[in-house]
Scaffold this active site. Structure first.
Site, mmCIF file in Angstrom:
data_model
loop_
_atom_site.group_PDB
_atom_site.id
_atom_site.type_symbol
_atom_site.label_atom_id
_atom_site.label_comp_id
_atom_site.label_asym_id
_atom_site.label_seq_id
_atom_site.Cartn_x
_atom_site.Cartn_y
_atom_site.Cartn_z
ATOM 1 N N GLY A 75 0.802 -1.216 0.000
ATOM 2 C CA GLY A 75 0.000 0.000 0.000
ATOM 3 C C GLY A 75 0.835 1.266 0.000
ATOM 4 O O GLY A 75 0.453 2.275 -0.604
ATOM 5 N N SER A 196 -3.625 -3.380 -0.344
ATOM 6 C CA SER A 196 -2.491 -4.114 0.212
ATOM 7 C C SER A 196 -2.939 -5.513 0.595
ATOM 8 O O SER A 196 -3.966 -5.682 1.258
ATOM 9 C CB SER A 196 -1.935 -3.387 1.438
ATOM 10 O OG SER A 196 -0.787 -4.044 1.931
ATOM 11 N N ALA A 197 -2.167 -6.520 0.186
ATOM 12 C CA ALA A 197 -2.582 -7.909 0.370
ATOM 13 C C ALA A 197 -2.657 -8.329 1.822
ATOM 14 O O ALA A 197 -3.558 -9.083 2.219
ATOM 15 C CB ALA A 197 -1.624 -8.838 -0.387
ATOM 16 N N HIS A 198 -1.721 -7.866 2.657
ATOM 17 C CA HIS A 198 -1.650 -8.412 4.010
ATOM 18 C C HIS A 198 -2.774 -7.932 4.922
ATOM 19 O O HIS A 198 -2.949 -8.456 6.018
ATOM 20 C CB HIS A 198 -0.289 -8.128 4.643
ATOM 21 C CG HIS A 198 -0.065 -6.729 5.101
ATOM 22 N ND1 HIS A 198 -0.121 -6.367 6.428
ATOM 23 C CD2 HIS A 198 0.250 -5.599 4.419
ATOM 24 C CE1 HIS A 198 0.154 -5.078 6.537
ATOM 25 N NE2 HIS A 198 0.371 -4.585 5.343
ATOM 26 N N CYS A 321 1.980 1.160 11.628
ATOM 27 C CA CYS A 321 2.898 1.279 10.492
ATOM 28 C C CYS A 321 3.972 2.343 10.722
ATOM 29 O O CYS A 321 4.431 2.982 9.792
ATOM 30 C CB CYS A 321 2.113 1.613 9.224
ATOM 31 S SG CYS A 321 0.842 0.396 8.823
#
Length: 375
Positions: A75, A196-198, A321
């Site tokens: 992302g 974002s995949a996670h 983050c």
């Protein structure tokens, strides 16, 4: 914890969702294929086919065409690419954007206009229009679809309609919205949407930009011209495959949102029923069904996080983050919360593995800490 060690309860899905077992299997299978997706031989074609299948799966999650999906490292890279590569003369961002948008805007060299939010975390449309009139054109407006810290859902279609009146393009960071609410890029009208995949149970280190067919996008990373020259570098085949599988499973779970919302509401009711000192952030507006930001005035967020951790419960204080940094949330600050409340909040985010007993244990641990500090 006394007695036998209790199992760890994970209530930090907004930081990263536990990787799905089907994703692990798919990633392992993809890693067994030795091929560069840009190669024309047999193994290269197999790798390419896996990437393109995943591209279609991620596109479906965002209500877009496969050809409009650009894979990247996550992302942060996705939003940075849009901020720097949309060909904007100025940037208009909300005051509660994720740090990846805020930081990218700060180093862009472009004039940046910040749109305030109200006490519930919703963007001020009057100020947005004011900035759209004043900002050098063409402007790029960046407003996140759903906030990562307190879950408020923004009126993105209204933002886009207003931006169109002033010739501006629109980006929405949909990282937290994915898998929790239905996403349709065309219906929202945005030019760029980032994922974002996670956050949906896929691998860490892979993300996507979903762009409108006519939206300009200059590559942030130059090289071999992969991803239709929008993002060079050999594709992360295994990560992309995992992203596609996670997207499929996340879409299949969209109908279970009411169950998560019920657990979230029960958690909040349990705490508010114990004391009226607790504050639930953004509770009056539409929120993500899995997200609760709760302030325990007088007890710093990091103290709460440590308490819950010692009790086998994982939660966050603000965004996760920021490389472990502890700081007052810029989101709650923008919403008008005083420092004594803003720095006393924790974020609880539920997901596909959350159970009723997890909620009970959290409420019990919260009450224990509150009673100890309030005495």
């Amino acid at each position: 914890m006394s007695g036998a060690m209790k199992s760890m309860i994970y209530l930090d899905y907004n930081a990263t969702a536990p990787i799905r077992s089907a994703v692990i299997d798919a990633v392992a299978g993809a890693m067994a294929v030795c091929g560069n997706p840009s190669s024309v031989h047999d193994t290269g074609r197999k790798a390419r086919a896996m990437v393109e299948q995943a591209r279609a799966q991620v596109a479906a999650l965002a209500g877009s065409r496969a050809r409009d999906v650009t894979f990247c490292s996550g992302g942060t890279e996705a939003s940075n690419t849009v901020i720097r590569g949309a060909g904007a003369a100025s940037l208009i961002i909300s005051a509660i954007e994720h740090d990846c948008v805020r930081a990218a805007a700060a180093v862009s060299g472009l004039p940046v206009f910040e749109v305030p939010v109200d006490g519930d975390g919703i963007v001020d449309m009057t100020m947005l229009e004011h900035h759209l009139k004043d900002a050098p054109k063409p402007a790029l407006v960046s407003v996140m679809y759903a906030n990562n810290e307190m879950g408020a859902i923004q009126p993105i279609a209204d933002v886009t309609a207003l931006a169109r009146e002033h010739g501006a393009r629109v980006h929405t960071d949909a990282v937290q919205a994915a898998g929790k609410i239905v996403i349709d890029r065309a219906a929202l009208g945005v030019d760029y949407l980032t994922l974002s995949a996670h956050k949906i149970g896929g691998p860490q280190g892979v993300g996507a930009i979903i762009s409108a067919p006519t939206a300009p996008l200059q590559a942030l990373i130059a090289g071999g011209g992969q991803e239709l020259s929008r993002r060079s570098g050999t594709e992360n085949v295994a990560g992309i495959v995992g992203f596609g599988v996670a997207a499929l499973e996340a879409m299949a779970e969209l109908g279970k949102g009411a169950e998560l919302a019920a657990m979230r509401d029960r958690l909040e009711s349990g705490i508010k029923g114990h004391t009226n000192a607790a504050q639930v952030v953004a509770e009056r507006v539409p929120r993500l069904n899995n997200t609760s930001c709760i302030a325990m005035p007088g007890v710093k967020g990091e103290t709460q996080v440590m308490h819950f951790d010692l009790n086998g419960i994982c939660v966050s204080s603000g965004s996760a983050c920021s490389s472990g940094k502890v700081k007052v949330s810029h989101v709650l600050d923008a919403m008008g919360y005083e420092a004594g409340v803003a720095d006393a909040s924790v974020r609880i985010s539920l997901g596909y593995g959350t159970t009723d007993s997890d909620i009970d244990r959290f409420i019990s641990a919260w009450k224990t800490l509150y009673d100890r500090t309030a005495a």
